[in-house]
Structures are given as structure tokens and as C-alpha cells.
Design a protein around this motif. Structure first.
Motif, PDB file in Angstrom:
ATOM      1  N   SER A  54      -9.004   9.698   9.861  1.00  0.00           N
ATOM      2  CA  SER A  54      -7.686   9.219  10.286  1.00  0.00           C
ATOM      3  C   SER A  54      -7.817   7.759  10.710  1.00  0.00           C
ATOM      4  N   GLN A  55      -6.733   7.174  11.150  1.00  0.00           N
ATOM      5  CA  GLN A  55      -6.598   5.744  11.538  1.00  0.00           C
ATOM      6  C   GLN A  55      -5.946   4.952  10.416  1.00  0.00           C
ATOM      7  N   GLY A  56      -5.542   3.747  10.766  1.00  0.00           N
ATOM      8  CA  GLY A  56      -4.919   2.859   9.794  1.00  0.00           C
ATOM      9  C   GLY A  56      -5.388   1.451  10.044  1.00  0.00           C
TER      10      GLY A  56
ATOM     11  N   GLY B  82     -12.277   0.968  11.614  1.00  0.00           N
ATOM     12  CA  GLY B  82     -13.443   1.838  11.445  1.00  0.00           C
ATOM     13  C   GLY B  82     -13.972   1.923  10.026  1.00  0.00           C
ATOM     14  N   ILE B  83     -13.438   1.126   9.095  1.00  0.00           N
ATOM     15  CA  ILE B  83     -13.899   1.186   7.702  1.00  0.00           C
ATOM     16  C   ILE B  83     -15.005   0.169   7.461  1.00  0.00           C
ATOM     17  N   LYS B  84     -16.094   0.615   6.826  1.00  0.00           N
ATOM     18  CA  LYS B  84     -17.196  -0.291   6.487  1.00  0.00           C
ATOM     19  C   LYS B  84     -17.652  -0.042   5.050  1.00  0.00           C
TER      20      LYS B  84
ATOM     21  N   LEU C  22      -3.396   1.970  -2.986  1.00  0.00           N
ATOM     22  CA  LEU C  22      -4.205   2.295  -4.161  1.00  0.00           C
ATOM     23  C   LEU C  22      -5.189   1.172  -4.473  1.00  0.00           C
ATOM     24  N   MET C  23      -6.198   1.482  -5.282  1.00  0.00           N
ATOM     25  CA  MET C  23      -7.072   0.458  -5.856  1.00  0.00           C
ATOM     26  C   MET C  23      -6.930   0.543  -7.363  1.00  0.00           C
ATOM     27  N   LEU C  24      -6.743  -0.620  -7.988  1.00  0.00           N
ATOM     28  CA  LEU C  24      -6.684  -0.704  -9.451  1.00  0.00           C
ATOM     29  C   LEU C  24      -8.041  -1.220  -9.925  1.00  0.00           C
TER      30      LEU C  24
HETATM   31  N1  LIG Z   1     -12.737   3.237  -2.141  1.00  0.00           N
HETATM   32  C1  LIG Z   1     -12.416   1.975  -1.898  1.00  0.00           C
HETATM   33  N2  LIG Z   1     -12.755   0.990  -2.763  1.00  0.00           N
HETATM   34  C2  LIG Z   1     -12.448  -0.304  -2.511  1.00  0.00           C
HETATM   35  N3  LIG Z   1     -11.796  -0.731  -1.422  1.00  0.00           N
HETATM   36  C3  LIG Z   1     -11.425   0.206  -0.508  1.00  0.00           C
HETATM   37  C4  LIG Z   1     -11.711   1.593  -0.697  1.00  0.00           C
HETATM   38  N4  LIG Z   1     -11.233   2.263   0.383  1.00  0.00           N
HETATM   39  C5  LIG Z   1     -10.682   1.334   1.187  1.00  0.00           C
HETATM   40  N5  LIG Z   1     -10.787   0.101   0.669  1.00  0.00           N
HETATM   41  C6  LIG Z   1     -10.260  -1.147   1.267  1.00  0.00           C
HETATM   42  O1  LIG Z   1      -9.947  -0.894   2.621  1.00  0.00           O
HETATM   43  C7  LIG Z   1      -8.527  -0.985   2.853  1.00  0.00           C
HETATM   44  C8  LIG Z   1      -8.080   0.074   3.841  1.00  0.00           C
HETATM   45  O2  LIG Z   1      -8.399   1.358   3.327  1.00  0.00           O
HETATM   46  P1  LIG Z   1      -7.382   2.578   3.430  1.00  0.00           P
HETATM   47  O3  LIG Z   1      -8.042   3.762   2.796  1.00  0.00           O
HETATM   48  O4  LIG Z   1      -6.055   2.182   2.881  1.00  0.00           O
HETATM   49  O5  LIG Z   1      -7.328   2.867   5.001  1.00  0.00           O
HETATM   50  P2  LIG Z   1      -6.352   2.326   6.173  1.00  0.00           P
HETATM   51  O6  LIG Z   1      -5.346   1.392   5.564  1.00  0.00           O
HETATM   52  O7  LIG Z   1      -5.743   3.570   6.716  1.00  0.00           O
HETATM   53  O8  LIG Z   1      -7.246   1.684   7.161  1.00  0.00           O
HETATM   54  C9  LIG Z   1      -7.923  -0.839   1.464  1.00  0.00           C
HETATM   55  O9  LIG Z   1      -6.641  -1.435   1.392  1.00  0.00           O
HETATM   56  C10 LIG Z   1      -8.963  -1.540   0.601  1.00  0.00           C
HETATM   57  O10 LIG Z   1      -8.847  -2.948   0.715  1.00  0.00           O
END
Ligand SMILES: Nc1ncnc2c1ncn2[C@@H]1O[C@H](COP(=O)(O)OP(=O)(O)O)[C@@H](O)[C@H]1O
Ligand SMILES: [Mg+2]
Length: 318
Positions: free
Chosen positions: A147-149, A153-155, A264-266
């Protein structure tokens, strides 16, 4: 004209964004002549809702409580119609693992992933499975809390040595995390806005990183001014309509109502789009993506907010 309770703030990490969204929503509602009561959501929420005697609540909250279905559940209980999705849809969107399992089951592309609770590492030796996961997902691997936005916490782990630290970071936000395949390409958002005739897909927005930014430190890219947004995204008709079709399928699959934003990711190499997540309450600030996309579709902010409010009232009346 209605008496509208605008729910804002709360205890989430995205409190500040929520306050900005709410201020803008209040302005729009007042310009349309509504009677607005602002409620900063806290332990007296139920009492304040009862006192407010509102016809409808506009939930201008992001993150925990507002987006995870909690506030919606309380509004159901108190009997006040509210904007956006119901508790079940919120729960499905808030938990990225739940979202991704639903997407996989429905055949909607999402990057391959493995998800674990803290207990899997503490009590079941999940760490021993890391080499195999790393081999299957390939580096860089995206590690994120369920969870979170706002990228909290994303690495991106570049090597096996970076995985443990990335896991610790993700676990500091949630007791459930996921390791996900990295998709190199365009960072897209597709917003959906409901209408009496069904959901309408808005133009695609692309987040474009500053060329000087470190690819791996993408959190910095989210800081004001570091990233710019192209709307509509210049990705060609086929990629744009492909991403829009996937976003609409995800919105409907998860049972979203009113509005939502699908990230999404393209993939730049294959041209394929992958759904990352669905935000049940997208940002509504001056720099937020849903309002920008609506604007590009000829829907100004005040009309956007009115539409979302009317949909909530119509749902309650039905
Ligand atoms: N699998 C992935 N591949 C590439 N970039 C990613 C991926 N997952 C997240 N990101 C990057 O991190 C950002 C935030 O991830 P997201 O899953 O949307 O979580 P949140 O917006 O809830 O923090 C995305 O907009 C993208 O830039
Ligand atoms: Mg996102």
C-alpha cells in the motif's frame, strides 16, 4: 444546491496533498453555490459527520483511511452518500498485491511479481528464495510496499546486494511488500471519469523525468519541477489507445466508481503497456494528473468536481 461535507487531511502520509486537493475542491463547490462544511478527519469523524447534516460527502483524502475504504465504510454507516468508490473497490485498489492478482486473473498485463508478508521472512525463510526470484525478475527489480502512494517506500534494486535494504525500506511502510519486474519505458497515467452514460477515458498523461536525474533515484523526480508532464502523451495513437483500453478494463474490473487514475508503464522496446496500480482517489491539486487530463478533454476543474458530486448523489438516489 447541496450541503457538502468535504473530508480532508487525516492521518495519512499524504495529508499535505489531501489538504491541497481539498482546498481546491472547496473553491469549486463554493463557486457552484454549494454550502460547504470542511472536516479534517480525526477521531471525532463520526460525531462531526452526524453534526454536519450534509446531503453528501466529498472525500478529498489520499492514502490510508481515505483511500483504503475506512472512511467510506463509516459514511455507509452514518448514511451519507459520498464521492468515488465503495469500500470493496477501495480495498482492491489500495492493496497493490490484491490489485495485481485480480489483473492477472482477468488477463490484464501487469509486471510479474512476488509478494510477501513480513512473517514470510521472519518465520518461513523467504529470504532463501530471493536468488530464484532475482533470476526470474532480472535486475533492476522494483521493491514496493503493498500500500501507499506518491512513490513512498519504492526502491529500484540494481543488484542482489541492494535487495535487503530495499526490502527494509518497503517493510517500514507496510507489513506486506512486493518485488516486481522493472519495465523500462514511458511512465503513464490514465484517468477515468464516470458519466451518466458510463465511464469516460481521459487523455493519457506521461511523466517525463528531468534528463539530469538519476534513473534509480526516481523519488527525486517527483519533487516539484523535476518532472514534467505531457498531456496528451506523445506516444502515438496505438500506444495511447492501448493504454486507455487497459486502464478502462482495470477500472471496471476493480469496481471503481466516479473517478480513478490508473498508472501504467509502456515498455519502450515492445510497445506493450502494463498496469502498475489503480488510485481510487486521485490527486486534485493544481499540478495533479486527473484535473490536467480532464482539462485536455475540455472539462474544467469546477465541472469535474460538479460531475463527481452529481454522480455520488445519483448513486444514492438509485
Ligand atoms: N515495475 C516498474 N517498472 C518501472 N517503473 C516502476 C515500476 N513500478 C513503479 N515504477 C515507478 O514508480 C512510480 C510509482 O509506482 P506506483 O506503482 O504507481 O506506486 P505509487 O504511485 O502508489 O507510489 C511509477 O509511476 C513508476 O515511475
Ligand atoms: Mg502510482
Amino acid at each position: 444546491m447541496s450541503r457538502v461535507a468535504v473530508l480532508k487531511g487525516g492521518r495519512s502520509l499524504e495529508r499535505q496533498v489531501s489538504l491541497k486537493s481539498a482546498a481546491r475542491v472547496v473553491g469549486a463547490l463554493e463557486r457552484r453555490g454549494h454550502d460547504v462544511v470542511e472536516i479534517d478527519v480525526g477521531s471525532d469523524l463520526v460525531e462531526r459527520l452526524r453534526e454536519a447534516e450534509a446531503d453528501v460527502a466529498f472525500i478529498a483524502m489520499h492514502g490510508r483511511d481515505g483511500e483504503d475504504g475506512t472512511v467510506q465504510e463509516l459514511l455507509e454507516l452514518v448514511g451519507i452518500p459520498y464521492t468515488g468508490s465503495d469500500p470493496f473497490a477501495c480495498i482492491r485498489c489500495w492493496d497493490k498485491v490484491l490489485t495485481k492478482h485480480a489483473l492477472v486473473e482477468a488477463g490484464i498485463p501487469t509486471p510479474p511479481f512476488y509478494a510477501f508478508n513480513e512473517t514470510a521472512f521472519r518465520g518461513l525463510g523467504a529470504a532463501q528464495a530471493l536468488p530464484e526470484i532475482e533470476e526470474r525478475l532480472e535486475f533492476p527489480i522494483v521493491v514496493k510496499p503493498a500500500s501507499q502512494g506518491s512513490a513512498l517506500g519504492i526502491k529500484f534494486a540494481r543488484t542482489a546486494a541492494e535487495v535487503p535494504k530495499a526490502l527494509l525500506t518497503a517493510f517500514s511502510y507496510d507489513s506486506k511488500i512486493l518485488l516486481e519486474r522493472h519495465v523500462a519505458g514511458h511512465d503513464l497515467s490514465v484517468s477515468i471519469l464516470d458519466s451518466p452514460d458510463g465511464p469516460v477515458v481521459l487523455p493519457v498523461v506521461e511523466a517525463i523525468a528531468h534528463p539530469d536525474d538519476d534513473f534509480y533515484d526516481f523519488v527525486a523526480r517527483y519533487e516539484v519541477g523535476r518532472t514534467h508532464f505531457a498531456c496528451p502523451a506523445e506516444i502515438g495513437f496505438n500506444s495511447a489507445s492501448g493504454a486507455q483500453a487497459l486502464a478502462l478494463r482495470a477500472y471496471e474490473l476493480l469496481g471503481c466508481q466516479g473517478f480513478a487514475r490508473v498508472d501504467l508503464m509502456l515498455d519502450a522496446t515492445t510497445g506493450e503497456s502494463f498496469v502498475l496500480e489503480v488510485n481510487a482517489i486521485p490527486g486534485l491539486t493544481t499540478t495533479s494528473l486527473l484535473p490536467q487530463a480532464a482539462e485536455a478533454a475540455g472539462i474544467d476543474f469546477d465541472s469535474l468536481i460538479s460531475r463527481v458530486l452529481e454522480l455520488a448523489l445519483a448513486r444514492a438516489a438509485a
